[in-house]
Design an enzyme around this catalytic site. Structure first.
Site, mmCIF file in Angstrom:
data_model
loop_
_atom_site.group_PDB
_atom_site.id
_atom_site.type_symbol
_atom_site.label_atom_id
_atom_site.label_comp_id
_atom_site.label_asym_id
_atom_site.label_seq_id
_atom_site.Cartn_x
_atom_site.Cartn_y
_atom_site.Cartn_z
ATOM 1 N N GLN A 141 39.430 40.233 46.694
ATOM 2 C CA GLN A 141 39.136 39.973 48.108
ATOM 3 C C GLN A 141 40.156 38.983 48.683
ATOM 4 O O GLN A 141 40.377 37.923 48.115
ATOM 5 C CB GLN A 141 37.708 39.404 48.215
ATOM 6 C CG GLN A 141 37.240 39.139 49.619
ATOM 7 C CD GLN A 141 37.091 40.402 50.462
ATOM 8 O OE1 GLN A 141 36.606 41.426 49.998
ATOM 9 N NE2 GLN A 141 37.537 40.336 51.699
ATOM 10 N N ASP A 147 41.696 49.489 46.418
ATOM 11 C CA ASP A 147 42.112 49.011 47.732
ATOM 12 C C ASP A 147 43.458 49.611 48.147
ATOM 13 O O ASP A 147 43.878 49.462 49.290
ATOM 14 C CB ASP A 147 42.259 47.469 47.699
ATOM 15 C CG ASP A 147 41.173 46.790 48.509
ATOM 16 O OD1 ASP A 147 40.537 47.479 49.333
ATOM 17 O OD2 ASP A 147 40.971 45.573 48.327
ATOM 18 N N LYS A 181 29.838 44.941 50.890
ATOM 19 C CA LYS A 181 30.374 45.888 49.919
ATOM 20 C C LYS A 181 29.398 46.075 48.763
ATOM 21 O O LYS A 181 29.163 47.194 48.309
ATOM 22 C CB LYS A 181 31.732 45.402 49.380
ATOM 23 C CG LYS A 181 32.854 45.577 50.382
ATOM 24 C CD LYS A 181 34.133 44.851 49.973
ATOM 25 C CE LYS A 181 35.147 44.876 51.097
ATOM 26 N NZ LYS A 181 36.339 44.065 50.859
#
Ligand code: NAP
Length: 284
Positions: free
Chosen positions: A96, A119, A52
């Site tokens: 995460q 997200d 990422k």
């Protein structure tokens, strides 16, 4: 032989488009930034986070990492999120997963400012998706939808079977498909006669994390097969949830692993960060 849906190539195309958008934002004095929080030492997460950060840097999005130790308390995690919510230079916040078991990930997701929730896991954004309103769609389902669109796969009226009902893949993807007028069936570990359902599907999405699970006898001829799964075999080889050699002989379209949904997930994250930085600066 099925057409192979090249997620790597499409992701690259999207990244170039986003790079141009970032350059235009820079001219307006806006510098998109993603903050990533990682708690503990998960090996796979480290690889994902590295990918990422590389993708962000490539398109000119700045990237800041917050590595919290395994024994971080919920209070400390929430304080980090709150600090990032307040920081005006941060446009996207990503926590995460997985995080250590003593921490409550749903509360953590809920505490992220929904306008920075790139997200798409905040209940407001999930609710907006359910209402088919503009929102941050979580990156993997978004990537799947974008890939189907690119290959002109007809979704309206299609019989879609999604195998896997996680909050990050199966459930939001089902909502995306429904928003595009598909007839959706969601399957999981308690589903009876899975094969009977997959055999009727025009589009099958596999997201269970079981290597080579979907075999050719489980699909109808010319079905479209999307493989979200990522599994590492003992040999070190990376495979999906689909037995690619045999299913690709019977399907009309199929995604490979690697090079299918994986790169699309990262491309849609980049897209969401750009959208967030525009939104937070009052640009449509
Ligand atoms: P997850 O949270 O572990 O969920 C797995 C789902 O599969 C659950 O709903 C489970 O059912 C269902 N399942 C497990 N075994 C099954 C079986 N034999 N038959 C039917 N359903 C079964 O997984 P996830 O986070 O959604 O990830 C799924 C896979 O996608 C993993 O391989 C992951 O690495 C991969 N992934 C890839 C990307 C990408 O960018 N390509 C992104 C995210 C995830 P229950 O709910 O009943 O337990």
């Amino acid at each position: 032989m099925a057409v192979i849906m090249d997620g790597k190539a499409l992701a690259q195309k999207i990244r170039l488009e986003e790079k141009e958008k970032v350059e235009k934002l820079n001219q307006k004095g806006i510098y998109p930034k993603l903050a990533v929080i990682m708690v503990g030492e998960d090996k796979a997460s480290k690889v994902y986070v590295k990918n990422k950060s590389k993708a962000c840097t490539e398109v000119g999005i700045s990237y800041e990492e917050f590595l919290l130790p395994e024994n971080t308390t919920m209070e400390e995690l929430l304080q980090t999120i709150e600090m990032l919510n307040k920081r005006e230079d941060v446009h996207g916040i990503l926590l995460q997963s997985p995080i250590p078991k003593h921490l409550d990930i749903l509360t953590a997701f809920e505490s992220i400012d929904f306008r920075k929730d790139v997200d798409g896991f905040h209940p407001i954004n999930i609710g907006r998706l359910a209402l088919n309103r503009q929102t941050f769609i979580s990156c993997t389902p978004h990537g799947v939808m974008r890939l189907l669109e690119e290959y002109h796969v007809e979704i309206a009226g299609a019989n879609v079977v999604i195998v896997g009902r996680s909050n990050i893949v199966g459930k939001p993807l089902a909502q995306c498909m429904l928003n595009k007028d598909a007839t959706v069936t969601i399957c999981h570990s308690k589903t009876k006669d899975l094969k009977e359902l997959t055999k009727k599907a025009d589009i099958i999405v596999m997201a269970i994390g079981k290597a080579n699970f979907l075999t050719a006898d489980m699909i109808k001829p010319n079905a479209v097969v999307i493989d979200v799964g990522i599994n590492r075999l003992d040999t070190g080889k990376l495979v999906g949830d689909v037995n690619f050699p045999e299913v690709s002989q019977k399907a009309s379209y199929i995604t490979p692993v690697p090079g299918g949904v994986g790169p699309m997930t990262i491309a849609m994250l980049i897209h969401n960060v750009v959208v967030a930085s525009k939104y937070l600066n009052g640009i449509e």
